[in-house]
Design an enzyme around this catalytic site. Structure first.
Site, mmCIF file in Angstrom:
data_model
loop_
_atom_site.group_PDB
_atom_site.id
_atom_site.type_symbol
_atom_site.label_atom_id
_atom_site.label_comp_id
_atom_site.label_asym_id
_atom_site.label_seq_id
_atom_site.Cartn_x
_atom_site.Cartn_y
_atom_site.Cartn_z
ATOM 1 C CE LYS A 182 -28.546 76.470 15.494
ATOM 2 N NZ LYS A 182 -29.943 76.903 15.299
ATOM 3 C CG HIS A 210 -33.704 71.427 14.526
ATOM 4 N ND1 HIS A 210 -33.028 70.666 13.584
ATOM 5 C CD2 HIS A 210 -33.310 72.717 14.323
ATOM 6 C CE1 HIS A 210 -32.271 71.450 12.849
ATOM 7 N NE2 HIS A 210 -32.418 72.695 13.272
ATOM 8 C CB SER A 226 -28.088 70.939 11.114
ATOM 9 O OG SER A 226 -27.692 71.944 10.227
ATOM 10 C CD GLU A 259 -36.280 76.836 15.179
ATOM 11 O OE1 GLU A 259 -35.242 76.128 15.268
ATOM 12 O OE2 GLU A 259 -37.082 76.961 16.105
ATOM 13 N N PRO A 260 -34.929 77.767 9.129
ATOM 14 C CG PRO A 260 -35.544 78.894 7.181
ATOM 15 C CD PRO A 260 -36.063 78.486 8.529
ATOM 16 N N GLY A 261 -31.470 77.751 8.305
ATOM 17 C CA GLY A 261 -30.215 78.484 8.452
ATOM 18 C C GLY A 261 -29.378 78.330 7.204
ATOM 19 N NE ARG A 262 -26.918 72.673 7.206
ATOM 20 C CZ ARG A 262 -25.669 72.636 7.646
ATOM 21 N NH1 ARG A 262 -24.675 72.951 6.832
ATOM 22 N NH2 ARG A 262 -25.401 72.267 8.871
ATOM 23 C CG ASP A 302 -21.997 72.374 9.512
ATOM 24 O OD1 ASP A 302 -22.935 71.953 10.201
ATOM 25 O OD2 ASP A 302 -22.150 72.853 8.371
ATOM 26 C CG ASP A 355 -3.147 72.041 15.840
ATOM 27 O OD1 ASP A 355 -2.654 70.896 15.710
ATOM 28 O OD2 ASP A 355 -4.119 72.269 16.585
ATOM 29 C CE1 TYR A 402 -25.037 76.617 12.577
ATOM 30 C CE2 TYR A 402 -25.505 75.581 10.449
ATOM 31 C CZ TYR A 402 -25.935 76.074 11.671
ATOM 32 O OH TYR A 402 -27.280 76.036 11.983
#
Length: 471
Positions: A65, A194, A197, A268-271, A321, A348, A376
């Site tokens: 994700k 978790h 983040s 579960e590393p993402g960034r 984020d 906007d 993200y």
């Protein structure tokens, strides 16, 4: 795996080129007017090496994700990582590059029934649960699932807290879920958590791993044979950050509570893997100089710069984020620093990228660079108001290319040899074949050019006049 679209190819650079030289050449080529990314594959490879050195017992299962770029997934798969998927779409994308289903954890504790059916059909069995209804759903739809109970243990400081939505209480709810799993004859194989983040509270990992040990023992008492501990995400990935302190806490806790090879530890590393790998280049398409000093009505008090990406695009990370983005002009400025704000391209008023920053005076057509834009950003970007999502140019240096070129799913078709800008012009074409379709005339919009003599390169005609403030 055959690369059908040349946009996906990885451009191999020699020692004279790097991310910033690529950005400079694309920006100055006159072929690119829209915002664009440069992805440095080598940055991801180096992050993987850091992970293996600092956390040797922990297998990374990349959080899809965070950034589901096909190139990112293929590079990580070639390095042997697993994948944390949250939906049937993410599962299908990871399976499409040849990843074995056993290397996937379906780590969404609240899953639509159709997504559970899909996981069962394709052989993705490991999945997380934090509530009773999910257990009953699994019993009905995927009775052979390997269940991982997700507990809640929140970091005191995190970029994005998750405990408010996911994770059961480790002292009361988790034991009840273990007992219900036993009654339903479901197979509980482990415990997960978790901490949040972008964690800034390393000791929280010790507390969470200690809870996992207690629940491991209880599950054994109930007749299960657990073998998996998933320590989740939360690892920072921006340039200049480090996971060393977190790794020290995790390694110590693993040695104390799970000092056996019979237990598999995953995360579960993402960034961590992608944040610093992506650099975004944006161009100033409009500028408003504000003069509101009554004592000096001709003096500019602040500049408003409008760029070609905003919070509905890559900078959604500001809203969702909690990112703090740092603008860096591509060209060195001179003179005094002027209070400035940076705005996205939509209509906007919410579309503000930077509220207040000191910058040298810049012209239309100048480029502003934003580093650490890999986490993200693109997966959440939209073409709101008709503005395109930035394209990604992928590069790698020769040494990293030699390491990756024979590691499946990467093949020779994934790489193109040679420096910029000639080969990267292919990346401007949607299909990778017609460069001219994306060729734009040079912007030629510098305000200095407006004041002076008209330039030959500009296709625009201007009239410029100094206007006194209206009383």
């Amino acid at each position: 795996m055959k690369v059908a679209n040349l946009d996906e190819r990885i451009h191999v650079l020699d020692n004279s080129s790097n991310v910033m030289t690529v950005i400079n050449e694309i920006a100055e080529s006159g072929l690119q007017e829209e915002a664009f990314y440069v992805l440095d594959v080598g940055d991801i490879v180096k992050k993987h090496q850091i992970w293996k050195e600092l956390l040797p017992r922990v297998e990374p299962f990349y959080a899809v994700k965070c950034n589901d770029s096909l190139t990112v997934l293929e590079v990580l798969a070639s390095l042997g990582t697993g994948f944390d998927c949250a939906s049937k779409g993410e599962i299908s994308k990871v399976l499409s590059i040849g990843v074995d289903p056993s290397r996937i954890i379906f780590a969404n504790p609240a899953k639509p029934a159709s997504h559970i059916r899909h996981a069962a059909a394709v052989g993705v069995d490991i999945t997380t649960v934090d509530n009773e209804s999910e257990l009953h759903k699994l019993k009905k739809i995927h009775p052979n699932a390997k269940v991982v109970i997700r507990i809640r243990c929140d970091a005191e400081v995190a970029q994005c807290p998750l405990g408010m939505k996911f994770g059961c209480d480790p002292n009361y709810e988790a034991p009840n879920l273990l007992r219900l799993s036993r009654m339903l004859d479901l197979d509980v194989v482990g415990i997960s958590f978790h901490v949040g983040s972008g964690c800034q509270d390393p000791p929280v990992f010790y507390r969470a791993i200690r809870h996992a040990r207690t629940l491991f023992d209880l599950s054994k008492d109930l007749g299960f044979k657990p073998y998996l501990v998933d320590i989740g995400g939360g690892y920072p990935g921006d340039t200049g950050t480090s996971i060393a302190k977190i790794a020290e806490v995790i390694n110590s806790a693993i040695d104390e509570f799970f000092n056996t090879d019979d237990v598999q530890i995953i995360a579960e590393p993402g960034r961590f893997f992608v944040a610093s790998a992506f650099t975004l280049a944006t161009a100033i398409h409009s500028k408003r100089s504000v003069r509101n000093d009554k004592m000096s009505p001709n003096s500019v008090t602040n500049n408003m710069y409008y760029i070609n990406d905003g919070v509905y695009g890559s900078f959604n990370c500001i809203l969702y984020d909690h990112q703090h983005v740092v603008p860096t002009p591509l060209k060195n400025g001179c003179g005094k620093l002027i209070p400035s704000s940076i705005w996205g391209p939509t209509c906007d008023g919410l579309d503000q990228v930077v509220e207040n920053v000191l910058l040298h005076d810049m012209d239309l057509g100048d480029w502003i660079i934003f580093k650490n834009m890999g986490a993200y950003t693109l997966p959440v970007a939209s073409p709101f108001n008709g503005f395109p999502i930035p394209k990604v140019h992928v590069v790698v240096d020769e040494n990293i290319w030699l390491l990756l070129k024979d590691l499946l799913p990467l093949t020779d078709d994934h790489f193109v040899i040679g420096n910029t800008p000639a080969n990267l012009q292919l990346g401007l074409d949607i299909g990778g074949t017609k460069v001219d379709d994306w060729t734009n005339p040079p912007m030629g919009l510098s305000t200095s050019g407006i004041i002076g003599e008209p330039t030959q390169s500009s296709p625009f005609i201007y009239e410029y006049a100094e206007v006194e403030p209206i009383n």
